[in-house]
Structure formats: C-alpha cells, structure tokens
Design a protein around this motif. Structure first.
Motif, PDB file in Angstrom:
ATOM      1  N   SER A  59      16.897  31.173  20.101  1.00 35.74           N
ATOM      2  CA  SER A  59      17.325  32.515  20.518  1.00 35.74           C
ATOM      3  C   SER A  59      17.882  33.258  19.306  1.00 35.74           C
ATOM      4  CB  SER A  59      18.385  32.410  21.620  1.00 35.74           C
ATOM      5  OG  SER A  59      17.883  31.753  22.759  1.00 35.74           O
ATOM      6  N   SER A  62      19.816  36.765  18.691  1.00 37.26           N
ATOM      7  CA  SER A  62      20.097  37.469  19.947  1.00 37.26           C
ATOM      8  C   SER A  62      21.592  37.615  20.190  1.00 37.26           C
ATOM      9  CB  SER A  62      19.452  36.720  21.117  1.00 37.26           C
ATOM     10  OG  SER A  62      20.023  35.431  21.278  1.00 37.26           O
ATOM     11  N   ASP A 359       7.251  36.107  18.531  1.00 34.92           N
ATOM     12  CA  ASP A 359       6.861  37.484  18.847  1.00 34.92           C
ATOM     13  C   ASP A 359       6.415  37.625  20.298  1.00 34.92           C
ATOM     14  OD1 ASP A 359       6.949  38.529  16.017  1.00 34.92           O
ATOM     15  OD2 ASP A 359       5.442  36.950  15.788  1.00 34.92           O
ATOM     16  N   ARG A 362       8.582  39.229  23.146  1.00 33.64           N
ATOM     17  CA  ARG A 362       8.831  40.662  23.330  1.00 33.64           C
ATOM     18  C   ARG A 362       8.272  41.154  24.662  1.00 33.64           C
ATOM     19  NH1 ARG A 362       7.199  40.733  17.801  1.00 33.64           N
ATOM     20  NH2 ARG A 362       9.032  40.904  16.453  1.00 33.64           N
ATOM     21  N   ASP A 363       7.315  40.427  25.189  1.00 32.84           N
ATOM     22  CA  ASP A 363       6.758  40.768  26.497  1.00 32.84           C
ATOM     23  C   ASP A 363       7.662  40.185  27.585  1.00 32.84           C
ATOM     24  OD1 ASP A 363       4.545  41.591  28.373  1.00 32.84           O
ATOM     25  OD2 ASP A 363       4.602  39.426  28.759  1.00 32.84           O
ATOM     26  N   TYR A 367       8.502  36.261  28.316  1.00 32.30           N
ATOM     27  CA  TYR A 367       9.878  35.797  28.109  1.00 32.30           C
ATOM     28  C   TYR A 367      10.358  35.016  29.330  1.00 32.30           C
ATOM     29  CZ  TYR A 367      14.901  36.035  27.070  1.00 32.30           C
ATOM     30  OH  TYR A 367      16.212  35.725  26.822  1.00 32.30           O
ATOM     31  N   GLY A 450       7.562  34.007  13.359  1.00 35.89           N
ATOM     32  CA  GLY A 450       7.683  35.323  13.970  1.00 35.89           C
ATOM     33  C   GLY A 450       7.991  36.353  12.906  1.00 35.89           C
ATOM     34  N   ALA A 460       2.784  46.044  19.166  1.00 30.67           N
ATOM     35  CA  ALA A 460       2.773  45.379  20.475  1.00 30.67           C
ATOM     36  C   ALA A 460       1.580  44.439  20.589  1.00 30.67           C
ATOM     37  CB  ALA A 460       2.733  46.415  21.595  1.00 30.67           C
ATOM     38  N   ARG A 463       1.113  38.960  16.668  1.00 27.41           N
ATOM     39  CA  ARG A 463       1.966  37.852  16.237  1.00 27.41           C
ATOM     40  C   ARG A 463       2.036  37.824  14.713  1.00 27.41           C
ATOM     41  NH1 ARG A 463      -1.157  33.144  17.796  1.00 27.41           N
ATOM     42  NH2 ARG A 463      -2.818  34.644  17.437  1.00 27.41           N
TER      43      ARG A 463
END
Length: 619
Positions: A59, A62, A359, A362-363, A367, A450, A460, A463
């Motif tokens: 993580s 974050s 990467d 991000r969706d 996730y 990433g 978007a 990767r």
C-alpha cells in the motif's frame, strides 16, 4: 491499550521512552523482559493495531498526507535545487515509520557499520551488528520454486527472531528480466551477481560471475531481497514483533496519543544534567511523568533533536532564537543531517507483458478484487519491492576517476576555521567508499512495479515499470532545528540538497545508466516508450534540470544526534548517552554518525537491540 492517563500522570517509572516507533518498541520489549523493571512508552499517534490500511503490504505511499498515519514535515526551500519545497513523511502511531514504510529488508556493508567504531565509538562493529540481527530476524525460507530465482545463502539471516521476514509469494518473470538486463549491462564492469541466471547466459559470460551474499556485509551486486511480511502476507513491524506479544506484561505501559513537550532535568553536583521526567500533552491537557533511572528519546532523526532543543539542550544560538532557556550547550544537536536521495525513471509496458503492476489498482473494481484476493494471500497486495542493485562508482560510470577527483577537491578545500567538527573524518571515510577499486557500494537501483516518477502522469489502463536510482553516501549535510518554544510547531528542516554538487553528478550518472538498462535485452522487449523523464530530455544539462525538479528523499534521514565525541560535533557518546548528562539517551537512526549505504530498517532495529544491552550493562 496497556495504559490510561491516570496510570501515567505524575507516576514513577524506571525507564521512560519517548516514541513508540521502530526503535522505541524494540527497546521497550527488551528492557521490560525483567518484571522488576518498569517501562513506559509515550507515543504521539494512535495504536493502529489490526488496522488493514497499516497491516496490508504493497500500500506504498497511501499513508502519506493522511494525518492519522503520518506526520508531514515541510522542508525549507532548497537553494541548490531550484527552490524546491519538499515534504518528508514519518509514521504516526505505534510502530512509527515501520508501519508505513516500503518493507524492504536489506543490510549495510560491513564497512558502513565498522565506520561507527572508526569514528570514535568502541563496541559498534559489524560482528556486533550481525549478532543483533539474530535477535531480530525471523526469516522463513521461500518455497522450492522460489529458491530457483532467489539463490541466497540463508544461513546468514536469523530465523528465530520476532520480526517476520520472507520473500513475496511470487516474483514476476518481468522482474527477473529487469535484473537480467542489469546483469548483462554491468557484467563487463565486473559486477558480482547474486542470483543463478547462468542458464540464461552464454557460458563465457556466466564464467565471469561470482556469487556474493547481501546478508553478510557485502551488498554489492543485483539481487532480490526479503520483505517484512509474515506468512499470511501481513506487515511485520515493531508493533507486531515487539509490542503485541508483550502487551500484557504488567511492567510495560504504553500510552498513545501522548505528545512529548520536553524532558525535565536537574543539575548534578558535578554540573551534569539529570533527566528527572517528561512533560507531555494528552487530550489537550499537559501532564508530567517521572523517571527513576533513565529517559530515552526514540523519536527519530526528525523528532529527537527537536525534543532535545525544546528541553534546553542544543546550540546556544539556536536556543536563543527559539526562546528556549539553555540547560546544556551542545552545538551538535540537529547538525550533520544526512539523507539518501533518489529519482525515478518510468517506462510504459507492452500490453502483452504478463505483469500485474500496482498501476492496475487505479481501477476501483480491480482494487476491490485484489482486496479480496489478499484475504487468501493472493493478488498484488502480497507483492513487494524486492529487486535491488548496488554498485560502486567504478562500476557505474566511465567518469569515475573524474568524479572521484572532484570529491578529493571537496576535502582539500575544507577550511579548518569554518569546517564543522568531525566532518573531515567523515569525508575521509566517504573517499574510501568512492575511491577506485572500492568494493563498498553506495549507488543503488530499485525496480518498482508501477509508476513512481514525475512529472508526466499515467495514462488510464496503462502499466509502467520504474527504475529508482539513489545516492546513499551523500556529501551534502543538513540541519534540523527548533524555531519556537511551542512544541506543536515542527522544526525547520534544511537538508541542503546538492550543496555539494557531486551528489547531483552521481544522481545524473545513475539516471543515465538506468536508461541503458531499459535499452538492454530482455527489458527493452517489455517496454513501449519512456514516460519519465521522456524522450525530450536528453542532454546532461536537461537531465540534471529534470532531476532537480523531480528528485525526492528515500525517507532515511540520519545523524541529527550523531554518535561522535563531543569535540567532533557529537550529541551522544558510544553508550548513546547525551554528552553532559547522566541518564538521558537517544536511541534511533539519528545517532548514526555516517550514513549507511542501504535501506535503514534493519539498522534501526540493530541500534535498539544494542542499546538495550548497553543500558542493562551487558556490553
């Protein structure tokens, strides 16, 4: 928690530890082994025990800018880096930065640790450090399949300690390709390889390779390193290793959300300071607690010098400007600050490359899917930052002799009248690290799965792979000082990035070499194009400008309370006792006199373990 405010306010404890982070909890566990000794830990943040945001690995970052989990320290405008204003994050809560770090487990070189002793600190050596690691490390060997990719000798890493270490369940083939490209590029420079990739190479190339061992004081080469995960792929850190197993000890008290304001002191008949207790804030009120034996500051390289200065211990000039009455003139407090610096280069991966980089998180749907997968010890949250390379100046660049001579010039031009005490001795050791023929690497490559670079943002659905490059034996020196007697006002931090221009030169050469790795098979077959810095950045001048705009810290700040003789700018002696005091110590990364050339998690644990034996008279 084990303590409430009524259990602490105005009470007496044998040992009062200021900070429940990596060092503080390790030290508390060791000191409280004997039920006859009472130990109190004051931690400014919350407990965060069994909080998924903390316990879930991968993580990365974050927690930053989340005031529940991290402190945000603003850095002064950097004169030699185009006026950049950076932010340094540090862990807030039990576990400190071990609760928000990137979980890398690496060890310094033998020379880096032996330098502690060489700078005037008997008892600090590589042999002692390795013994400490046996008390800390709880390594689980990888599966038989993983051993084919990770062929380290496991007899030099501890297996019975409380801090759980392992290799991630999966090391992607793409990561192996990146290391193989590095191997092929660097082999001609004499780099020693730490993995068994001979089957992938020609017999001629393979015959030039020598295996080495990153856990035995020789980190030179490219290798996969363990991470501080347990077998369920949960974060292993000082809270899980040293607090939770010992939280029911009646003689161990931990009070969270308790912010230290200052250390109370008295003067002995010999004119030394005696730490008598601590003033702290809890839920808006100010309280005192008393220490029978010792007060130990374990608030990190940013917090520990600040607490000393708020307590009246530091440079006379600094204390006067901050409005703090001076108790002890100790000019080394907050000086000699050293920090690793890094910059990231990123490439877009081809669509057909089988590599689940971070990467994909991000969706939102992806996730959520990987949050569920983590419950069964699968998915990207079980991965780690494990692929590293450490090289010498000789191995990095054909300009090595030119750059080394510029380092010699730095030392030759030192003015004895204005040079900080002890700096010449440190610089002489730095020259040894960079001299032709040195085998002590302080220049680093990190493969990050990433995007971790700037300034161009991700696209978007795409990767990326990032090669982070870092200078771990910096020449520039910074400061951390209080500017007010208000404990809530954070100290002024000025790392003096690139004040010694050779640090920028080293980062430039690293970035250029990273581009060469990306242009080497089999990595080059994986990528579409370079995102950062991007194809428009080509000349050394352009690349240097991009570095100044986008470089960052590695969050490994050290040396603000250096373990050196007082006349060499020291703050603590070899027993970690503050010069001029009888029973006040500092135990954390701030005591390192000359920065180590690798990630610092293991070094902090080692310092805490040795400190416990020093305090208990065992060494």
């Amino acid at each position: 928690m084990s303590a409430k405010i009524e259990d602490v306010a105005n009470q007496f404890f044998d040992f009062v530890i200021l900070g429940g982070g990596t060092a503080g909890l390790t030290l508390a566990a060791r000191l409280s082994e004997d039920p006859a000794r009472t130990v109190l830990v004051l931690e400014g943040g919350a407990a965060h025990i069994d909080v998924p945001d903390i316990s879930r690995p991968a993580s990365y970052g974050s927690h930053f800018a989340n005031t529940n989990y991290s402190y945000e320290y603003k850095v002064s405008k950097q004169e030699f880096a185009g006026g950049r204003e950076l932010v340094w994050q540090r862990g807030k809560g039990l576990g400190g930065s071990s609760g928000i770090n990137f979980l890398c487990w690496l060890k310094p070189s033998r020379e880096d640790i032996d330098a502690f002793g060489a700078l005037g600190n008997p008892g600090w050596s590589w042999e002692n450090y390795q013994r400490r690691m046996q008390n800390i490390e709880g390594f689980s060997a990888p599966s038989e399949d993983a051993k084919q990719n990770v062929n380290l000798k496991f007899d030099t890493i501890g297996k019975d300690g409380p801090l759980k270490l392992q290799f991630p369940n999966k090391i992607d083939e793409a990561e192996q390709h990146i290391q193989q490209a590095s191997l092929i590029l660097f082999t001609t420079g004499g780099i020693r390889w730490m993995l068994t990739y001979e089957h992938r190479l020609s017999s001629t190339t393979a015959s030039t390779l020598r295996h080495t061992q990153s856990m035995s004081g020789d980190p030179q080469g490219f290798f996969f390193a363990p991470v501080s995960h347990d077998q369920k792929s949960q974060r292993s850190y000082s809270t899980t290793a040293f607090y939770v197993p010992n939280k029911d000890r009646e003689n161990l008290s931990v009070l969270v959300n308790a912010s230290v304001r200052k250390v109370h002191t008295a003067t002995s008949p010999e004119s030394n300071l005696i730490a008598t207790g601590v003033e702290f804030e809890y839920e808006g009120n100010v309280y005192d607690v008393n220490a029978r034996k010792e007060v130990i500051i374990s608030s990190g390289a940013l917090g520990s010098p600040h607490i000393l200065e708020l307590s009246g211990i530091g440079s006379k000039d600094v204390l006067e400007k901050a409005g703090v009455p001076m108790k002890l003139d100790l000019p080394g407090v907050g000086e000699n600050v050293q920090e690793h610096i890094m910059v990231g280069l990123s490439w877009e991966l081809k669509d057909d490359v089988q590599f689940d980089t971070l990467d994909i998180l991000r969706d939102p749907e992806t996730y959520a899917k990987h949050l569920e997968l983590h419950k069964t010890v699968e998915g990207v949250f079980t991965t780690g930052v494990t692929s590293f390379g450490f090289v010498t100046l000789d191995q990095l660049t054909s300009r090595s002799l030119e750059i080394y001579k510029s380092m010699e010039d730095i030392v030759a031009k030192l003015d004895p009248k204005t040079t900080p005490p002890g700096l010449l001795e440190q610089y002489k050791l730095l020259l040894e690290r960079y001299k032709p023929g040195s085998t002590n690497p302080g220049l680093e490559f990190i493969s990050f799965p990433g995007l971790m670079s700037f300034p161009n943002p991700p696209e978007a659905g795409k990767r990326y792979i990032t090669l982070l490059v870092a200078v771990n034996h910096p020449w520039s020196r910074g400061t951390i000082h209080a500017t007010s007697n208000d404990p809530s006002k954070l100290p002024e931090i000025d790392p003096h990035y690139f004040e010694q221009g050779v640090d920028l030169t080293l980062l430039l050469e690293l970035a250029k070499r990273a581009r060469e790795v990306a242009n080497t098979s089999p990595m080059k077959e994986m990528i579409v194009n370079e995102l950062n810095p991007g194809p428009k950045v080509q000349t050394d001048e352009e690349l240097s400008g991009w570095i100044k705009e986008t470089f960052g810290t590695v969050w490994h700040t050290s040396s603000s309370c250096s373990m050196l003789p007082k006349d060499k700018g020291g703050v603590v002696d070899h027993t970690l006792k503050v010069h001029g005091t009888i029973n006040l110590r500092v135990v954390d990364l701030s005591v390192v006199p000359l920065h180590v050339g690798t990630h610092t998690q293991s070094t902090v644990y080692g310092i805490a373990d040795q400190a416990a034996d020093i305090i208990l008279g065992r060494c």
